[in-house]
Design an enzyme around this catalytic site. Structure first.
Site, mmCIF file in Angstrom:
data_model
loop_
_atom_site.group_PDB
_atom_site.id
_atom_site.type_symbol
_atom_site.label_atom_id
_atom_site.label_comp_id
_atom_site.label_asym_id
_atom_site.label_seq_id
_atom_site.Cartn_x
_atom_site.Cartn_y
_atom_site.Cartn_z
ATOM 1 C CG ASP A 1 47.353 37.606 54.292
ATOM 2 O OD1 ASP A 1 47.184 36.379 54.008
ATOM 3 O OD2 ASP A 1 47.115 37.635 55.497
ATOM 4 C CD GLU B 1 51.772 31.227 52.084
ATOM 5 O OE1 GLU B 1 51.304 29.916 52.495
ATOM 6 O OE2 GLU B 1 52.814 31.226 51.275
#
Length: 417
Positions: free
Chosen positions: A10, A13
């Site tokens: 995402d 991270e």
């Protein structure tokens, strides 16, 4: 295009799954890719075939109340996440209306999501205590965040404002705003008696709502102003308890988010990315992919007459950072065993600056150009308002300037009590 429906990390991270932000910008990228191919006399059949399928997947992030940030993952979170606000403003297209398929900022789903997401921070941060709904609050990444203690972020507080400025721009351009059953609770924060329907810009309801929502957006920018040190430096986060800046200093995206929000407030918007030609959902969705023209890279040799190695710096600009709360009239210095640090002579020490922070998290810093490989000892000291010199406690610190460096380095310390 071959791997778009595989999971990945995402925006933060942290989560390996399918992220709303990632899927939204993938869709925009393929729509723009198809248009660019046409402009240069080429075609991008994969862009054309896969963009609608990505848009199909994007719809699954809406759970009926808000946009779930990550799917295809069991992370134990509520799904309320700033990546949904950032996804909407990064795919904002000023040339279209309030399209809900691409979650445009003025769409009912984007507005409903804004309320649910921002409201989730009202009860968890001390600095938000007692702030009623419909009034700006400090915004973090997601309610369950524990990184650095789980604090508000400047980028996300600015994003909450920017989405509303985008919506105001669109309503003004369209000449009306619509209240649906999905967005009703959002609008009720500003006019409790509001009902579903369309309100023309000539109506008093439109004027009342847009004025209140603009004031609401301005409130988020006001919080950034309130919790920014006098020097204007924006860190990554600010404390959930007292608003003091925290974590990484001078973070680029904190500055960028502030600037884009200010631009949207002033009516400066990005160019269209062609959303109107890429917002039609297909009759059926599939996880198909388009195979790209991938080929194994050819092994080559480095061009003759040139060097394959990068130049190595002979000196390094080392920035020393030290956390030490100070009182008015006090100043910090860096002294050490080499001439660049004054050879322990306090009259020739390096004067440090404190423009980044204030209060208990004060960071003092200074940059010194030093020869590569130099080893030395150093210590920090402060001068008090009386003029007396006070060195920090503990043993002398030791440092060796890194070799093979690009020419810059950082050393982060805390005052030794």
């Amino acid at each position: 295009m071959e791997n778009w429906n595989q999971t990945g990390f995402d925006l933060w991270e942290e989560i390996d799954g399918s992220s709303f932000f990632t899927i939204a910008v993938q869709h925009r990228a393929l729509v723009e890719g198809a248009a660019m191919a046409t402009q240069i006399g080429q075609t991008c059949p994969g862009c054309i075939s896969q963009a609608p399928q990505i848009l199909c997947l994007l719809q699954t992030f809406w759970n009926g109340q808000f946009i779930t940030a990550n799917i295809n993952v069991n992370d134990g979170r509520s799904g309320k996440d700033a990546n949904t606000l950032l996804g909407s403003i990064h795919t904002f297209d000023p040339a279209v209306a309030c399209d809900a398929a691409t979650f445009q900022p003025c769409s009912d789903k984007a507005l409903a999501n804004h309320k649910v997401f921002t409201d989730s921070f009202r009860s968890i941060y001390t600095i938000n205590s007692g702030v009623r709904e419909g009034t700006a609050v400090a915004i973090g990444r997601y309610p369950e965040d524990t990184y650095q203690g789980g604090n508000p972020w400047y980028i996300n507080t600015a994003a909450a404002a920017e989405l509303l400025y985008d919506a105001l721009y669109q309503w003004n351009k369209i000449g009306s705003l619509s209240v649906t059953s999905i967005s009703l609770e959002f609008f009720q924060d500003f006019m409790p008696s509001i009902t579903t329907g369309s309100y023309a810009s000539s109506s008093s309801t439109y004027s009342t709502l847009t004025a209140a929502i603009k004031a609401y957006a301005d409130g988020y920018m006001g919080l950034i102003e309130k919790y920014t040190p006098s020097g204007g430096a924006l860190a990554e986060q600010y404390s959930r308890s007292n608003g003091a800046p925290l974590s990484a200093i001078d973070l680029t995206w904190s500055y960028a988010s502030f600037l884009t929000a200010i631009a949207r407030r002033g009516g400066t918007v990005p160019a269209s990315w062609g959303e109107s030609g890429g917002n039609t959902l297909p009759s059926s969705c599939s996880g198909s992919v388009a195979n790209g023209p991938y080929a194994t890279a050819t092994v080559t040799t480095f061009p003759t007459g040139t060097s394959a190695s990068c130049p190595v710096a002979s000196s390094v600009a080392v920035t020393f950072n030290v956390i030490e709360p100070t009182n008015i009239g006090e100043a910090l210095y860096l002294s050490g065993s080499i001439s660049q640090l004054g050879s322990w002579n306090t009259a020739q020490a390096v004067v440090l600056s404190s423009q980044h922070y204030g209060g208990s998290n004060t960071v003092w810093f200074g940059t010194v150009v030093l020869p590569v490989g130099a080893s030395f000892q150093y210590k920090y000291y402060k001068t008090e308002s009386s003029g007396s010199v006070v060195f920090e406690n503990g043993s002398n610190r030791a440092y060796t300037v890194p070799t093979g460096s690009t020419g810059v380095a950082n050393e982060n310390d805390s005052w030794q009590n």
